[in-house]
Design a protein around this motif. Structure first.
Motif, PDB file in Angstrom:
ATOM      1  N   VAL A   1      16.996  15.860   5.327  1.00  0.00           N
ATOM      2  CA  VAL A   1      15.707  15.414   4.799  1.00  0.00           C
ATOM      3  C   VAL A   1      15.929  14.730   3.456  1.00  0.00           C
ATOM      4  CG1 VAL A   1      13.406  16.133   4.074  1.00  0.00           C
ATOM      5  CG2 VAL A   1      14.550  17.329   5.959  1.00  0.00           C
ATOM      6  N   PRO A   2      15.473  13.487   3.307  1.00  0.00           N
ATOM      7  CA  PRO A   2      15.666  12.798   2.015  1.00  0.00           C
ATOM      8  C   PRO A   2      14.688  13.295   0.960  1.00  0.00           C
ATOM      9  CG  PRO A   2      14.391  11.420   3.497  1.00  0.00           C
ATOM     10  CD  PRO A   2      14.765  12.641   4.290  1.00  0.00           C
TER      11      PRO A   2
ATOM     12  N   HIS B   1      16.431  23.786  10.366  1.00  0.00           N
ATOM     13  CA  HIS B   1      17.389  24.347  11.314  1.00  0.00           C
ATOM     14  C   HIS B   1      18.653  23.486  11.316  1.00  0.00           C
ATOM     15  CE1 HIS B   1      14.093  26.872  12.702  1.00  0.00           C
ATOM     16  NE2 HIS B   1      13.349  25.769  12.868  1.00  0.00           N
ATOM     17  N   THR B   2      19.754  24.066  11.776  1.00  0.00           N
ATOM     18  CA  THR B   2      21.030  23.349  11.783  1.00  0.00           C
ATOM     19  C   THR B   2      20.984  22.116  12.668  1.00  0.00           C
ATOM     20  OG1 THR B   2      21.780  24.833  13.541  1.00  0.00           O
ATOM     21  CG2 THR B   2      22.371  25.420  11.263  1.00  0.00           C
TER      22      THR B   2
END
Length: 665
Positions: free
Chosen positions: A596-597, A590-591
């Motif tokens: 996320v790496p 979600h915005t």
């Protein structure tokens, strides 16, 4: 009648009045002559002492003499910070019965010396001048590389001895001090040197053949032998014309942890040369104005400089992308066009080399002779996230040998060859590009990466000197800017101190978590997780951990390929086939979610056969961690055991493992 005599000036009176001046002049001349004779006598005495010292040596005689020093600007009151310009002379004399080929002399500087020049020698283990040599340096000859014997030269010292005139800067010590090196000795194999003797501003030592060392059958070479380097660059002239030459530049990776990605190579021309054309590489900037309005435009009046590859005195060169490998104009060279990737030979020997060729135009006076070629100096090479290399000066070596292009059983040699040796250096604090966090099953907190581990650009809203706050393990999964609330909540829960100004982030493109998972009677396990916080991915990535005490007990790794490097006590990990791609950072679901790496993870198992007094808080953590060859920043402390701790498994560890496994799916 009284007669009065009036004194009038005359020549005789003038002459008599000049007697004192004549006497003073004579005295001064006499004293000057005496001082001169005394100085000559002292010089003769010193020379006699040196001859006597030389007479007692039957090997290689080394000397170092401090000629003088002067205070440099700025003048400061702190003695330790005051700089002094100094001049010194080093000599290497062969008074043995065997020729010394490729002499190398170590000078153990100890006063933060910076060498500005060393006429007659090059620095073997340091970069170009000016070079920091506070921990000592090794010199090798340039004009006089080999030292012949008195037997072969009838005692001609010019062929037996090499002189090196040293100019540099040193720090510390007052005006009346005599700063000298710790030691001097010969580095060549087969020689044994005692501690040097010192007399005032001079030190000397006689190095003799070690009878216990068996002589090696070395190949006879005209120039100094090629040296080992973590990365070596060959500058081989393939064809020489009156005003230009063709040269091949070869980059070889020799270190098991060395690597380059998207390499950039720079140097400095010594005599105004410029690159007319290139194959296998390209120049980052193509600006003909430096040729047009410079000396090249005056000498080559009819040349069209719009077609010249590069006119810069300090060019920036890069490897071609792989899609240009078969290009008839700029490609079709072996080992070229790999987008600047040079892998360790441990991973792929075919990708441990990079090659490109150039046509270089010379400038006067080198245009007078087709074989007069001056190589560039001040070489430097770097990549994206790679080891930091320090390159030395180019050293003339025997011409490189190539297979004959006709395909027949013959060889061809280069017109001339130079070698540039580069070695990996430890990154300075806050200059690395990766960092490590520690966590363990016996402690609920994770120790994050150091504050500003990879540098800090803006410290107005954070404290660059504060220690990082302990975190809950799940906080390592989110970017640093999203950890503040988690860190504060964790500190409140664990009654930890929170500074008024929060610590700055680590700002590292890559972070690695080392988690000790378990500890039992016969062994222990750990988990390593790689996080990529950049938007781009890493192809053919590798990581390595140095385990000084538990290296021999390494048993297996389950999601990576693992290889032992015994000489370094290091375990080398790379992705499995099809999984050797560390993805870049992506947006959350979600915005409102944090980014996320990219992640890769594996479990490692160790035995306890070789460590009798195994301590999990000490021996289960690596002493060094590398990513793509660059040494990562480690936390200063390891997770501590809580008092009364007995179990090797905790609920937090189980939850964290499940959480991490879910993210990896």
């Amino acid at each position: 009648m009284k007669t009065t005599f009036k004194h009038t000036p005359s020549s005789s009176s003038s002459s008599s009045s000049s007697y004192p001046t004549t006497i003073i002049t004579a005295v001064v001349l006499f004293l000057s002559l005496g001082a001169c004779l005394a100085q000559q006598e002292l010089g003769a005495k010193k020379a006699a002492e040196q001859v006597t010292e030389l007479d007692t040596c039957d090997g290689v005689f080394l000397t170092y003499a401090l000629i003088g020093r002067e205070k440099e600007y700025p003048h400061v009151t702190n003695t330790l910070k005051q700089a002094w310009a100094f001049k010194a002379e080093a000599t290497v004399t062969n008074v043995g019965d065997e020729e010394v080929q490729g002499w190398k002399m170590f000078i153990g500087f100890q006063h933060r010396e910076i060498l500005v020049s060393a006429d007659g020698a090059v620095l073997v283990d340091a970069g170009d001048f000016p070079a920091e040599v506070g921990n000592g340096t090794t010199l090798s000859g340039t004009a006089m590389t080999d030292l012949k014997t008195a037997i072969d030269t009838a005692g001609d010292l010019d062929q037996m001895r090499a002189r090196v005139e040293i100019v540099g800067t040193q720090f510390g010590l007052g005006a009346g001090a005599t700063p000298m090196p710790k030691t001097i000795h010969l580095v060549n194999d087969g020689f044994k040197c005692p501690a040097p003797s010192r007399r005032a501003t001079r030190m000397f030592v006689c190095c003799r053949k070690d009878p216990k060392v068996k002589a090696k059958l070395a190949k006879k070479t005209k120039y100094p032998p090629r040296r080992y380097g973590d990365l070596t660059i060959a500058y081989d002239v393939l064809q020489a014309n009156q005003n230009n030459y063709y040269v091949q530049v070869t980059i070889d990776n020799n270190h098991p942890l060395g690597r380059l990605d998207h390499w950039n190579l720079t140097w400095e021309w010594q005599k105004g040369e410029f690159i007319y054309s290139m194959k296998g590489a390209f120049a980052r900037i193509k600006d003909p104005s430096e040729c047009l309005y410079g000396t090249a435009g005056k000498f080559y009046k009819d040349m069209d400089f719009s077609q010249v590859a590069n006119c810069a005195n300090k060019p920036i060169l890069s490897d071609l992308p792989s899609e240009r490998a078969q290009d008839d104009k700029v490609g079709k060279l072996p080992w070229c066009c790999k987008n600047g990737t040079v892998l360790p030979p441990l991973m792929d020997k075919n990708k441990a080399r990079s090659i490109f060729q150039m046509q270089v135009f010379k400038m006067p006076p080198d245009t007078d002779n087709r074989t007069t070629i001056t190589p560039p100096i001040k070489w430097n090479i770097d990549g994206v996230i790679n080891p930091k290399y320090k390159c030395g000066a180019p050293v003339r070596v025997d011409p490189q040998i190539f297979p004959d292009p006709s395909g027949l059983m013959a060889i061809s040699t280069a017109v001339a060859s130079w070698q540039i040796s580069c070695n990996i250096t430890k990154p300075k604090p806050q200059e690395t590009r990766c960092c490590v966090s520690f966590s363990a099953f016996y402690n609920e907190s994770a120790i994050p990466c150091n504050t500003c581990a990879c540098g800090c650009d803006d410290t107005r809203k954070c404290n660059s000197r504060a220690s990082p706050l302990l975190l809950p393990p799940e906080a390592l999964l989110v970017p640093f800017e999203n950890r503040t609330l988690m860190a504060r909540a964790w500190a409140k829960l664990k009654h930890l101190h929170v500074p008024s100004r929060m610590p700055c982030g680590e700002n590292c493109p890559v972070s690695i978590n080392w988690h000790v998972s378990s500890d039992h009677k016969n062994g222990w396990t750990a988990r390593i997780t790689l996080f990529n916080w950049e938007e781009y991915a890493f192809d053919d990535w590798f990581t390595a951990v140095q385990m000084k005490r538990t290296f021999e007990d390494f048993e297996d790794v389950y999601s990576f390929n693992g290889t032992r490097i015994p000489g370094l006590k290091t375990i080398f990990f790379e992705g499995l086939k099809g999984l050797n791609y560390l993805a870049g950072e992506t947006n959350g679901t979600h915005t409102r979610d944090p980014r996320v790496p990219g992640k890769q993870q594996s479990v490692l198992t160790f035995k306890k056969k070789h460590v009798k007094d195994f301590d999990v808080t000490r021996d289960a953590f690596p002493s060094k961690v590398f990513f793509n060859g660059m040494e990562c920043s480690l936390p200063p402390v390891r997770p501590a055991k809580a008092s009364g701790h007995k179990s090797s498994i905790s609920v937090i560890a189980i939850i964290f493992t499940a959480f991490m496994t879910f993210f990896m799916m």
